[in-house]
Enzyme design. Structure first.
Site, PDB file in Angstrom:
ATOM      1  CD  GLU A  66      -2.790  -1.245   0.043  1.00 50.54           C
ATOM      2  OE1 GLU A  66      -3.100  -0.187  -0.537  1.00 50.54           O
ATOM      3  OE2 GLU A  66      -3.176  -2.360  -0.345  1.00 50.54           O
ATOM      4  CG  ASP A  68       2.232  -7.260  -5.830  1.00 50.63           C
ATOM      5  OD1 ASP A  68       1.690  -6.780  -4.818  1.00 50.63           O
ATOM      6  OD2 ASP A  68       1.655  -8.057  -6.596  1.00 50.63           O
TER       7      ASP A  68
END
Length: 413
Positions: free
Chosen positions: A277, A358
């Site tokens: 995030e 990611d």
């Protein structure tokens, strides 16, 4: 253009859009694997995998029924000039240039809410309940519906009033003023969503001091992110499914964890999810998404300004004299193919962002922990691990699980 031809074009667009959705759903259904992919065997025992397939089948069947019902209702409404009938009823109350469109869309919106309500009840209290996801009580459900209805009426009404006002005072350039007003709202909403809107539905409490908070703070320093606070949201009051998200920017940026995520994952896995995030923020994905949304809104309003006064647009929906709110309905349907193409571009952009976030998490936390977290979150939500590539291409804002795991393998190397 002849309004009769335009009417049948509107019908054709609705039919093609629904049929295309059904085709993708059917392709996706046929891609369901019979056995657990080897890489997911540790989180998907065969018994749980069979439950996942049943969950998918039930939702596939339910989605087919609900979409068919919605299509039939809309087609019947169009065939019998339903929008013109509603407008005539509103005209008996007022013909004021501002109140008439507001009352019109209030009536349409409330009718749409009532039509969709039984499907929401069934989805929540039958399907989600059957598979062990639902934690929503009838009281919470009713309050959610009422709050959502009221919030939609207030925010939607204010935005519609703003656009209608610009239409009447700014003439042919109304779309430009409307673009500026709506853009400011989008930026404001993006910045203050978690502090103004989300608290109406969920409680957020700062994450307590302890091992998890310390681990998150250490990761944030490595990632070059100033962490003001992490909040835990009571997602478990509605569902067992887990999630986390980043919202806002500037001094209003906030990371929010579902309490179910904390219950389901280990500390290093939660840290990896939060690193993902933070990656969205550090890589400026939130800013770019907002910019693209603003540009997309500008294009939509420019085309609206070009077409909304076309008499055939209102006449196709049964209203003889061109009127803004009827033209807006017709334009919305005709614009849907363009919207679909722009939406496809946004989903492609979103999937690219997810891979980048990611990779960021893999570099600043632990790629193996993120892989483990993604597998657990997917398995606990009974997500489909083998979606059809076409369904992914047109519908997925996130890459499929197995593709994300493969990409993280490269990060580990």
């Amino acid at each position: 253009m002849n309004h009769t031809i335009l009417f049948y074009i509107i019908i054709a667009i609705l039919l093609i859009d629904t049929l295309w959705g059904w085709l993708l759903e059917e392709l996706n259904r046929r891609s369901w694997a019979e056995k657990v992919p080897e890489r997911l065997a540790d989180v998907y025992p065969q018994e749980k995998f069979e439950k996942q397939k049943q969950y998918r089948k039930v939702n596939h069947r339910f989605g087919k029924i609900s979409s068919t019902f919605s299509l039939v209702v809309l087609l019947v409404f169009l065939w019998f000039n339903g929008f013109a009938v509603v407008d005539d009823l509103v005209m008996k109350l007022t013909d004021h240039w501002l109140w008439r469109p507001l009352f019109f869309f209030a009536a349409i919106g409330f009718a749409s809410f009532l039509i969709g309500l039984p499907f929401s009840v069934y989805q929540t209290f039958v399907i989600e309940e059957k598979f062990g996801f639902n934690k929503t009580t009838p009281k919470v459900f009713v309050l959610d519906q009422l709050k959502g209805l009221l919030l939609g009426a207030v925010i939607g009404g204010l935005l519609l009033a703003l656009v209608v006002w610009f239409y009447h005072v700014a003439g042919e350039w109304f779309w430009l003023y409307a673009w500026g007003g709506l853009s400011l709202f989008m930026i404001f909403f993006s910045k203050f969503y978690t502090t103004l809107i989300l608290p109406l539905f969920n409680k957020q409490t700062p994450l307590e001091e302890g091992e998890l908070r310390t681990a998150i703070e250490n990761m944030s320093k490595r990632a070059g992110f100033t962490l003001d606070n992490v909040y835990v949201m009571d997602g478990s009051k509605r569902s067992t499914k887990a999630n986390a998200f980043f919202s806002g920017f500037g001094k209003n940026k906030r990371i929010v964890l579902f309490d179910t995520l904390i219950n389901d994952l280990e500390t290093n896995e939660i840290v990896a999810v939060l690193a993902h995030e933070i990656g969205h923020f550090r890589l400026k994905h939130i800013i770019w998404s907002t910019v693209l949304s603003v540009l997309q809104t500008g294009l939509t309003l420019f085309l609206l300004g070009w077409f909304v006064n076309e008499p055939a647009l209102s006449q196709a929906l049964g209203v003889e004299e061109p009127v803004f709110h009827i033209g807006l309905i017709g334009f919305g349907i005709l614009y849907s193919p363009v919207s679909g193409i722009l939406g496809l571009g946004m989903t492609i952009f979103s999937r690219k962002n997810e891979y980048q976030a990611d990779a960021f998490a893999g570099e600043h936390a632990n790629p193996e922990a993120l892989q483990s977290a993604l597998k657990k979150i997917s398995a606990n939500a009974l997500s489909n691990p083998t979606p059809h590539p076409w369904f992914v291409f047109f519908n997925y804002s996130h890459p499929p699980l197995l593709k994300r795991l493969e990409a993280l393998d490269d990060v580990k190397r």
